[in-house]
Design an enzyme around this catalytic site. Structure first.
Site, mmCIF file in Angstrom:
data_model
loop_
_atom_site.group_PDB
_atom_site.id
_atom_site.type_symbol
_atom_site.label_atom_id
_atom_site.label_comp_id
_atom_site.label_asym_id
_atom_site.label_seq_id
_atom_site.Cartn_x
_atom_site.Cartn_y
_atom_site.Cartn_z
ATOM 1 N N GLY A 33 0.848 -1.194 0.000
ATOM 2 C CA GLY A 33 0.000 0.000 0.000
ATOM 3 C C GLY A 33 0.876 1.234 0.000
ATOM 4 O O GLY A 33 2.062 1.152 0.329
ATOM 5 N N CYS B 121 5.420 -6.017 1.607
ATOM 6 C CA CYS B 121 5.789 -4.598 1.596
ATOM 7 C C CYS B 121 5.089 -3.851 2.738
ATOM 8 O O CYS B 121 5.404 -4.087 3.899
ATOM 9 C CB CYS B 121 5.466 -4.018 0.222
ATOM 10 S SG CYS B 121 6.393 -2.536 -0.128
ATOM 11 N N TYR B 122 4.105 -3.009 2.451
ATOM 12 C CA TYR B 122 3.386 -2.317 3.536
ATOM 13 C C TYR B 122 2.841 -3.332 4.546
ATOM 14 O O TYR B 122 2.868 -3.099 5.754
ATOM 15 C CB TYR B 122 2.237 -1.483 2.961
ATOM 16 C CG TYR B 122 1.438 -0.743 4.019
ATOM 17 C CD1 TYR B 122 1.836 0.499 4.483
ATOM 18 C CD2 TYR B 122 0.284 -1.315 4.566
ATOM 19 C CE1 TYR B 122 1.112 1.173 5.461
ATOM 20 C CE2 TYR B 122 -0.448 -0.654 5.551
ATOM 21 C CZ TYR B 122 -0.029 0.586 5.991
ATOM 22 O OH TYR B 122 -0.745 1.239 6.963
ATOM 23 N N HIS C 119 8.088 -7.454 -3.838
ATOM 24 C CA HIS C 119 6.802 -7.914 -4.387
ATOM 25 C C HIS C 119 6.977 -9.246 -5.125
ATOM 26 O O HIS C 119 7.346 -9.247 -6.298
ATOM 27 C CB HIS C 119 6.240 -6.860 -5.348
ATOM 28 C CG HIS C 119 5.721 -5.651 -4.623
ATOM 29 N ND1 HIS C 119 4.457 -5.591 -4.094
ATOM 30 C CD2 HIS C 119 6.324 -4.480 -4.313
ATOM 31 C CE1 HIS C 119 4.277 -4.427 -3.498
ATOM 32 N NE2 HIS C 119 5.397 -3.730 -3.614
ATOM 33 N N GLU D 271 4.793 -11.068 -6.318
ATOM 34 C CA GLU D 271 3.729 -11.277 -7.316
ATOM 35 C C GLU D 271 4.051 -10.700 -8.689
ATOM 36 O O GLU D 271 3.395 -11.049 -9.659
ATOM 37 C CB GLU D 271 2.402 -10.686 -6.796
ATOM 38 C CG GLU D 271 2.342 -9.159 -6.679
ATOM 39 C CD GLU D 271 2.917 -8.611 -5.373
ATOM 40 O OE1 GLU D 271 3.684 -9.338 -4.708
ATOM 41 O OE2 GLU D 271 2.631 -7.451 -5.043
ATOM 42 N N SER E 285 -24.646 -9.718 -25.555
ATOM 43 C CA SER E 285 -24.043 -8.733 -26.446
ATOM 44 C C SER E 285 -23.158 -9.397 -27.489
ATOM 45 O O SER E 285 -22.784 -8.788 -28.478
ATOM 46 C CB SER E 285 -23.184 -7.763 -25.629
ATOM 47 O OG SER E 285 -22.026 -8.436 -25.169
ATOM 48 N N GLY E 286 -22.787 -10.648 -27.230
ATOM 49 C CA GLY E 286 -21.877 -11.329 -28.147
ATOM 50 C C GLY E 286 -20.445 -11.262 -27.665
ATOM 51 O O GLY E 286 -19.558 -11.883 -28.232
ATOM 52 N N GLY E 287 -20.198 -10.512 -26.596
ATOM 53 C CA GLY E 287 -18.861 -10.473 -25.995
ATOM 54 C C GLY E 287 -18.622 -11.744 -25.192
ATOM 55 O O GLY E 287 -19.549 -12.526 -24.965
ATOM 56 N N VAL E 288 -17.390 -11.905 -24.753
ATOM 57 C CA VAL E 288 -17.043 -13.165 -24.086
ATOM 58 C C VAL E 288 -17.769 -13.314 -22.742
ATOM 59 O O VAL E 288 -18.173 -14.430 -22.375
ATOM 60 C CB VAL E 288 -15.500 -13.321 -23.942
ATOM 61 C CG1 VAL E 288 -14.903 -12.244 -23.069
ATOM 62 C CG2 VAL E 288 -15.136 -14.690 -23.412
ATOM 63 N N ASP E 289 -18.012 -12.219 -22.031
ATOM 64 C CA ASP E 289 -18.638 -12.336 -20.707
ATOM 65 C C ASP E 289 -20.095 -12.800 -20.813
ATOM 66 O O ASP E 289 -20.488 -13.775 -20.180
ATOM 67 C CB ASP E 289 -18.601 -10.998 -19.948
ATOM 68 C CG ASP E 289 -17.203 -10.440 -19.861
ATOM 69 O OD1 ASP E 289 -16.261 -11.214 -20.082
ATOM 70 O OD2 ASP E 289 -17.057 -9.240 -19.597
ATOM 71 N N SER E 290 -20.876 -12.095 -21.625
ATOM 72 C CA SER E 290 -22.291 -12.474 -21.690
ATOM 73 C C SER E 290 -22.458 -13.805 -22.416
ATOM 74 O O SER E 290 -23.386 -14.568 -22.122
ATOM 75 C CB SER E 290 -23.142 -11.366 -22.327
ATOM 76 O OG SER E 290 -22.828 -11.187 -23.671
ATOM 77 N N SER E 291 -21.561 -14.110 -23.340
ATOM 78 C CA SER E 291 -21.668 -15.396 -24.050
ATOM 79 C C SER E 291 -21.344 -16.559 -23.109
ATOM 80 O O SER E 291 -22.027 -17.585 -23.111
ATOM 81 C CB SER E 291 -20.712 -15.432 -25.245
ATOM 82 O OG SER E 291 -21.017 -14.382 -26.133
ATOM 83 N N LYS F 263 -10.957 -11.699 -16.177
ATOM 84 C CA LYS F 263 -11.280 -11.911 -17.594
ATOM 85 C C LYS F 263 -10.658 -13.195 -18.158
ATOM 86 O O LYS F 263 -11.321 -13.955 -18.864
ATOM 87 C CB LYS F 263 -10.772 -10.705 -18.389
ATOM 88 C CG LYS F 263 -11.268 -10.635 -19.801
ATOM 89 C CD LYS F 263 -12.616 -9.992 -19.841
ATOM 90 C CE LYS F 263 -13.099 -9.714 -21.225
ATOM 91 N NZ LYS F 263 -14.371 -8.988 -21.181
#
Ligand code: XMP
Length: 528
Positions: A63, A90-91, A178, A180, A232-238, A384
């Site tokens: 942070g 870190c923090y 870090h 990560e 919508s045809g996007g990956v999320d709604s599909s 995603k």
């Protein structure tokens, strides 16, 4: 924990308490990469709440604050006595030291940023099999000066004498760097040591498990009620459509509102694919006339967005009443939206949560209250790339899984000035050429987005023996990690040449092609 509600789907093995680091989400991703479920939650979560969640390990994120300043974000001190292993990053490490009686001070003159070789003093636990002298990524202005009782040093760097520490008796660990970030060459080894060895987690959080659990939860949630999904045809709604169809079959109705701003062939592809091939019930709503009529004479980009958003809600409302009643509305909300709307982002000065405005374009935001839907959001804990894996595993074709991001208002914002059917047709043809040639060059998966923009200014050209006075098309192709920053893609000249030749030869009304070579910032990815 009121600021970050967890639901039945949340059984995280590792919990990350967020102290405002830009890397908090990245820690969660790294742990999920090794098939352990982890979530980021507010640093205000109490020890009792954590006990109820019973994670196998806790990570305190980095942070921007200094632990010794007034108002610095703290954690419930009872966390140290839960008997759950804790790793401070870190923090997070500085906070551990500070709250347990050690000393943290500004690293005057020796603040350490960037790569530093790690000298290992004790490789028995957290740093097991980390190679001595390997690079770690440092980014801190404060340093631990004195360890609390019971702590030992595990590693140091040239400028940081306490770069990794532990209190073996209490299962507490801290790293000043870090692990990560990709620049930390043995970072993943450290994360695995903590997650597998110290916390005893098993790599059992897989796509298959997620799908099975989500299906069971959706069935339990909706019973025999009907669910509506705006596709919508996007990956999320599909992906969501596939998941819900698997879970509840014909109780799901997808609604595809064709605003008239999709790319060439997309509405047809969508209907063929979902409705005909997979027998997922999709209601096609042709609203093209309505949208283009509303946009007559409108040139201001924000105005366009507002009109399209309002009209979308109106159509959605009318059609859902016609097709309904529905009890549930399914939304493809993803984890970054959840984190963002929960506002775990902290003000560096005060440590207070900063309310972050949710982007209105993300989902069917702003639906009228009297529609009274309950929400079904099974993807709300996924990033995603995890949604892509789920989509793929459910049988979505690569064409959808790897689809570039596409704005909700579609081509309407890629036409500057007034939107007309003539311009839409022109842009559709040009856009298809850009996408085809990027595919032909094998570059589609290497770039974040590649598209065409139509500018409403005419310039003189010559074609054959004729003088022309037509529009230019802008080719915009960018590389990016998350759309927040971007760089213009260095496309091969050969590809650009083919794109340019094809557009001026094949697209009516265009006599010039230009390339956008602006990064973001200062530019944005879209032109509006
Ligand atoms: P900008 O233009 O702000 O875009 O640099 C960043 C990313 O967001 C996408 N974008 C949208 N996505 N609805 C969406 O779903 C929208 O209204 C919208 N506007 C921009 C853009 O394509 C880029 O990937």
């Amino acid at each position: 924990m009121s600021d970050f509600p967890l639901d039945a789907q949340s059984k995280p093995a590792i919990i990350i308490l967020d102290f405002g680091s830009q890397y908090s989400e990245l820690i969660a991703r790294r742990i999920r990469e090794i098939e352990v479920f982890s979530l980021v939650i507010s640093h205000r979560t109490s020890a009792n709440e954590l006990r109820e969640l019973s994670p196998q390990g806790i990570i305190l994120s980095g942070g921007p604050s200094s632990v010794y300043t007034d108002g610095a974000p703290l954690c419930d001190p009872s966390i140290w006595n839960l008997g759950i292993p804790v790793l401070g990053v870190c923090y997070g490490m500085q906070l551990m030291v500070h709250q347990l009686g050690g000393c943290v001070e500004a690293a005057t003159g020796k603040a350490e940023y960037g790569k530093a070789p790690l000298q290992i003093d004790d490789a028995s636990s957290l740093l097991n099999t980390v190679v001595d002298g390997s690079t770690m990524w440092m980014s801190h202005g404060d340093a631990v000066k004195e360890l609390p009782e019971g702590f030992v040093r595990l590693a140091h760097t040239e400028n940081t004498s306490l770069a990794a520490i532990s209190c073996p008796r209490r299962n507490l660990y801290g790293v000043q760097f870090h692990p990560e970030v990709v620049h930390s060459s043995y970072g993943m080894v450290i994360i695995k040591n903590f997650v597998y060895q110290i916390c005893g987690c098993k790599p059992d959080w897989t796509t298959t498990l997620f799908i099975d659990e989500s299906i069971a939860q959706v069935r339990a949630q909706v019973g025999n009620k009907r669910v509506l999904l705006a596709l919508s045809g996007g990956v999320d709604s599909s992906t969501l459509a596939f998941l819900l169809h698997k879970a509840i079959g014909d109780q799901l109705t997808c609604m595809f509102i064709d605003q008239g701003f999709m790319r060439k062939g997309e509405p047809e592809f969508l209907m063929n694919f979902f409705d005909k091939k997979f027998h997922i019930n999709v209601e096609y709503i042709n609203a093209r006339e309505r949208f283009i009529n509303r946009l007559k004479g409108i040139t201001d980009p924000e105005m366009k967005r507002k009109i399209i958003g309002t009209e979308f809600i109106r159509v959605f409302e009318e059609e859902s009443l016609r097709l309904g009643p529905f009890h549930y509305l399914a939304q493809g909300t993803l984890y970054p939206d959840v984190i963002e709307s929960a506002g775990t982002n902290l003000d560096p000065a005060t440590g207070e949560r900063v309310a972050v405005k949710i982007k209105s374009h993300h989902n069917v935001g702003g639906l009228p209250k009297d529609l009274q839907f309950k929400l079904v959001e099974p993807l709300r804990h996924l990033f995603k790339d995890e949604v892509r894996k789920v989509g793929r595993s459910l049988g979505l074709p690569e064409e959808i899984v790897r689809r570039h991001p596409f704005p909700g208002p579609g081509l309407a914002i890629r036409i500057l000035g007034e939107v007309t059917n003539q311009k839409l047709n022109c842009l559709r043809d040009a856009d298809l050429i850009v996408r085809e040639e990027i595919q032909n060059a094998g570059l589609y998966n290497d770039v974040w987005q590649a598209f065409a923009v139509l500018l409403p200014v005419c310039s003189v050209g010559v074609m054959g023996d004729k003088r022309t006075y037509d529009w230019p098309i802008v080719v915009r192709c960018v590389s990016s990690e998350d759309g927040m920053t971007a760089d213009w893609s260095r496309l091969p000249y050969e590809t650009l040449e083919i794109i340019s030749n094809r557009i001026v030869n094949e697209v009516q009304g265009v006599n010039r092609v230009v390339l956008d070579i602006t990064s973001k910032p200062p530019g944005t990815i879209e032109w509006e």
